[in-house]
Design a protein around this motif. Structure first.
Motif, short mmCIF file in Angstrom:
data_model
loop_
_atom_site.label_atom_id
_atom_site.label_comp_id
_atom_site.label_asym_id
_atom_site.label_seq_id
_atom_site.Cartn_x
_atom_site.Cartn_y
_atom_site.Cartn_z
N TRP A 119 0.76 -1.34 0.03
CA TRP A 119 0.00 -0.18 -0.05
C TRP A 119 0.76 1.16 -0.18
O TRP A 119 0.53 2.26 -0.57
CB TRP A 119 -0.92 -0.12 1.21
CG TRP A 119 -1.94 -1.08 1.12
CD1 TRP A 119 -2.24 -1.94 2.22
CD2 TRP A 119 -3.08 -1.12 0.00
NE1 TRP A 119 -3.22 -2.74 2.00
CE2 TRP A 119 -3.79 -2.38 0.53
CE3 TRP A 119 -3.40 -0.59 -1.20
CZ2 TRP A 119 -5.05 -2.76 -0.11
CZ3 TRP A 119 -4.30 -0.95 -1.95
CH2 TRP A 119 -5.11 -2.14 -1.29
N ARG A 120 1.89 1.17 0.72
CA ARG A 120 2.95 2.46 0.75
C ARG A 120 3.32 2.57 -0.57
O ARG A 120 3.64 3.66 -1.06
CB ARG A 120 3.99 1.99 1.67
CG ARG A 120 5.07 3.14 1.84
CD ARG A 120 4.38 4.24 3.00
NE ARG A 120 5.08 5.26 3.09
CZ ARG A 120 5.00 6.51 3.97
NH1 ARG A 120 3.65 6.31 4.64
NH2 ARG A 120 5.52 7.39 3.90
N SER A 121 3.68 1.66 -1.25
CA SER A 121 4.19 1.93 -2.98
C SER A 121 3.02 2.22 -3.98
O SER A 121 3.54 3.00 -4.83
CB SER A 121 4.72 0.44 -3.20
OG SER A 121 5.86 0.06 -2.33
N LEU A 122 1.81 1.88 -3.85
CA LEU A 122 0.82 2.06 -4.48
C LEU A 122 0.09 3.60 -4.30
O LEU A 122 -0.22 4.20 -5.30
CB LEU A 122 -0.16 1.03 -4.57
CG LEU A 122 0.34 -0.33 -4.98
CD1 LEU A 122 -0.84 -1.22 -4.76
CD2 LEU A 122 0.60 -0.29 -6.46
N LEU A 123 0.14 3.91 -3.22
CA LEU A 123 -0.53 5.07 -2.70
C LEU A 123 0.42 6.37 -2.13
O LEU A 123 1.53 5.73 -1.76
CB LEU A 123 -1.75 4.70 -1.60
CG LEU A 123 -2.66 3.63 -2.10
CD1 LEU A 123 -3.70 3.62 -0.95
CD2 LEU A 123 -3.42 4.10 -3.03
N SER A 124 -0.18 7.37 -2.36
CA SER A 124 0.80 8.77 -1.48
C SER A 124 0.38 8.80 -0.46
O SER A 124 -1.04 8.67 -0.08
CB SER A 124 0.39 9.81 -2.49
OG SER A 124 0.88 9.77 -3.97
N PRO A 125 1.25 9.08 0.64
CA PRO A 125 0.71 9.23 1.95
C PRO A 125 -0.01 10.44 2.04
O PRO A 125 0.19 11.50 1.38
CB PRO A 125 2.14 9.14 2.75
CG PRO A 125 3.14 9.64 1.76
CD PRO A 125 2.75 9.06 0.30
N TYR A 126 -1.00 10.60 3.30
CA TYR A 126 -1.59 11.68 3.51
C TYR A 126 -0.75 12.87 4.10
O TYR A 126 -0.85 13.97 3.66
CB TYR A 126 -2.60 11.44 4.36
CG TYR A 126 -3.58 12.43 4.82
CD1 TYR A 126 -4.42 13.28 4.17
CD2 TYR A 126 -3.33 13.19 6.25
CE1 TYR A 126 -5.25 14.26 4.55
CE2 TYR A 126 -4.05 14.00 6.62
CZ TYR A 126 -5.18 14.92 5.94
OH TYR A 126 -5.65 15.91 6.48
#
Length: 587
Positions: A119-126
């Motif tokens: 998930w860390r690789s696929l999404l940008s952190p808030y």
């Protein structure tokens, strides 16, 4: 007539010894040990009671009574063989299940960490400020002296890995890593108890220190935190299974409950730099030792849980519950008033020992923050009648308080906590509906011999009971055994259809009461006082949640609800790993 009865009992015991010596084949096959011979001796003592009670007014023939004795010995030998075979089989089950639990616990941690990375690789952190790390305050320079000057992610051999690890330091992990690196710098940091930061600092500076030039000091602290949390969870899962076997008396049900614990809804926190894993290890392990009779070791483990999380202090409730039942046992069962003072003092000391780490940490905070001479700088909470730092921080910085979270804008958080709170309420309601008398009376007056493991937690330790009190208890137990022998003969003449009654689940045993009361208090506190969304991880270490789910799994009528609980857990594992790892609000 009473003396004649005693004489006849002695003759019968002598004759029975000769008969057993003659039956060498039976003795060789049974291979009775010292403990089992002691149990036979107690069984023969039952005959003395029979001779005193039954022969006092009625003349029994020697042949009839010898026949009764032969029946009793057959029952004893048969029960010994069955217990030995069942014990061997249970040990094999325990070993196999323990290995399976270890594999499931390790697999669950690998799954959680893999999901977080994905998930860390696929999404940008808030929030992208996770890697920011200002220098320690000058007052903490002694703690940060061991940190190399060139330990930032830009000056290490693997800056990409170092940066990825540091960016995973989110939410409360920021505080734990900061405390491990720089100590308690700010007032709000005292909301986080010291066990996890201390262990992180020890592992990073003593064990993994050679990795500092490779990934940097802060990334190394984070890596140490991940190692501690995941290893602690694996050990907690093993102790959870052992505790479940003691309570449920069913290895299969214990296995099902432990499997659900490995994939519980708050799993992401058990694989992150949070104190949940350490708390679960020492609280569940402490209760396991309490159930096993290791009281001192239990107090030590439960005390350590209070240095991981503040709610570890509530584990003293198990000792309070035990002391209450020991008092009842001493006054109404053993009828030994001289033991009352001993039980009160021992119970109070045990509860106080459990709260020592938390109280010591509050004193540490008071000394650091309220020790100044300038009255202008001194905080208002320092002047309170009971200067409790933890409650002030929770109220002042996080807005924790009675009904303070009941706002329309917090409705999504209430919805997020609804499943775990509903499960807690359902588990308590099911018990109350099935056993209202046990719940309302808190288990007082329950026959501990019938409840099995409940006696380990409730009754007074016989090794510490005075001789005259122990003899009273032994006489009562012998009379109960004599009654069971009579019932055994009656059952032998009963048709199988008459005995075909449903076996009640161990979930509804009296031993479940302290666990349910503990969980009920925590659920009520989470709903009325705390940030309600925290209830998911706050209650995740409560064993009754998983025992109730295992009980539902054991019936075809309720199995669909158990499957629903599994769906809920898996959904929160996926949701939590996605939101939490990217710095989005979760629980």
């Amino acid at each position: 007539m009473g003396g004649l009865g005693l004489r006849r009992a002695e003759i019968i015991k002598s004759e029975d010894s000769n008969q057993r010596m003659g039956g060498g084949e039976a003795n060789k096959s049974c291979n009775v040990g010292a403990d089992q011979r002691e149990e036979k001796r107690r069984g023969n003592d039952v005959l003395v009671i029979f001779s005193q009670e039954r022969m006092s007014g009625v003349e029994f023939s020697h042949i009839a009574y010898s026949s009764y004795l032969h029946t009793f010995v057959n029952h004893a030998v048969y029960s010994e063989v069955v217990e030995e075979e069942m014990g061997t089989r249970e040990n094999k089950y325990m070993q196999n299940h323990t290995c399976r639990i270890l594999l499931w616990a390790i697999a669950s941690r690998i799954t959680l960490l893999s999901l977080s990375v994905m998930w860390r690789s696929l999404l940008s952190p808030y929030d992208t400020s996770a890697s920011l790390n200002p220098s320690c305050l000058p007052m903490n320079s002694s703690m940060s002296a061991s940190i190399p000057n060139g330990s930032s992610a830009k000056q290490v051999l693997l800056p990409g890995i170092a940066s990825f690890i540091e960016q995973s330091i989110v939410w409360d992990s920021v505080y734990f890593i900061r405390i491990a690196e720089c100590g308690y710098e700010y007032e709000q940091s005292y909301a986080f108890l010291p066990l996890l930061p201390i262990l992180i600092s020890l592992i990073a500076n003593k064990v993994l220190h050679p990795l500092v030039p490779i990934i940097g000091h802060r990334a190394l602290l984070a890596l140490s935190g991940y190692v501690i949390s995941n290893v602690a969870f694996v050990l907690a899962a093993v102790y959870f299974y052992r505790l479940s076997v003691l309570v449920l008396k069913d290895p299969e049900a214990a296995m099902q409950a432990s499997a659900l614990f490995c994939f519980n809804p708050a799993s992401i926190f058990y694989s992150s730099i949070y104190s949940e894993s350490l708390y679960a290890l020492f609280s569940i392990g402490g209760v396991y030792f309490l159930m096993s009779g290791a009281n001192l070791l239990s107090v030590l483990w439960l005390a350590v849980s209070g240095s991981a999380r503040s709610n570890g202090v509530l584990n003293a409730g198990y000792l309070c519950f035990q002391s209450m039942h020991q008092l009842y046992d001493a006054i109404f069962v053993i009828k030994c008033p001289r033991m009352v003072l001993h039980i009160l003092i021992a119970g109070a000391l045990k509860c106080f020992c459990i709260s020592i780490p938390f109280l010591a940490f509050q004193a540490f905070g008071y000394y650091n923050l309220c020790g100044g001479d300038d009255p202008v700088i001194v905080r208002t909470w320092c002047k309170a009648r009971i200067p409790l730092l933890y409650s002030f921080i929770q109220s002042h910085y996080w807005g924790v308080g009675f009904l303070r979270y009941f706002q329309v804008k917090q409705l999504p958080n209430f919805l997020l906590a609804t499943p775990i709170l509903s499960l807690a309420v359902a588990s308590i309601y099911s018990y109350v509906k099935s056993e209202p008398n046990k719940f309302l009376t808190l288990g007082f007056g329950t026959d501990y011999n019938e409840e099995g493991s409940a006696r380990l937690l409730f009754s007074q330790d016989e090794s510490k009971v005075p001789t005259f009190a122990a003899s009273k208890r032994e006489n009562q137990n012998l009379r109960k055994r004599s009654q069971k022998i009579s019932a055994l003969d009656a059952d032998a003449n009963t048709s199988p259809v008459e005995n075909d009654a449903p076996v009640k689940s161990r979930y509804y045993s009296v031993i479940m009461l302290p666990f349910l009361l503990h969980m009920g208090f925590m659920a009520t506190t989470a709903y009325l006082v705390m940030h309600v969304q925290v209830a998911t991880r706050f209650l995740s270490a409560s064993p009754p949640l998983y025992w109730f789910a295992a009980d539902l799994m054991g019936s075809l009528k309720t199995r669909r609800w158990a499957y629903l609980i599994w769906v809920y857990s898996v959904a929160y594992v996926l949701l939590g790993s996605m939101l939490f790892s990217n710095f989005y609000p979760f629980t």
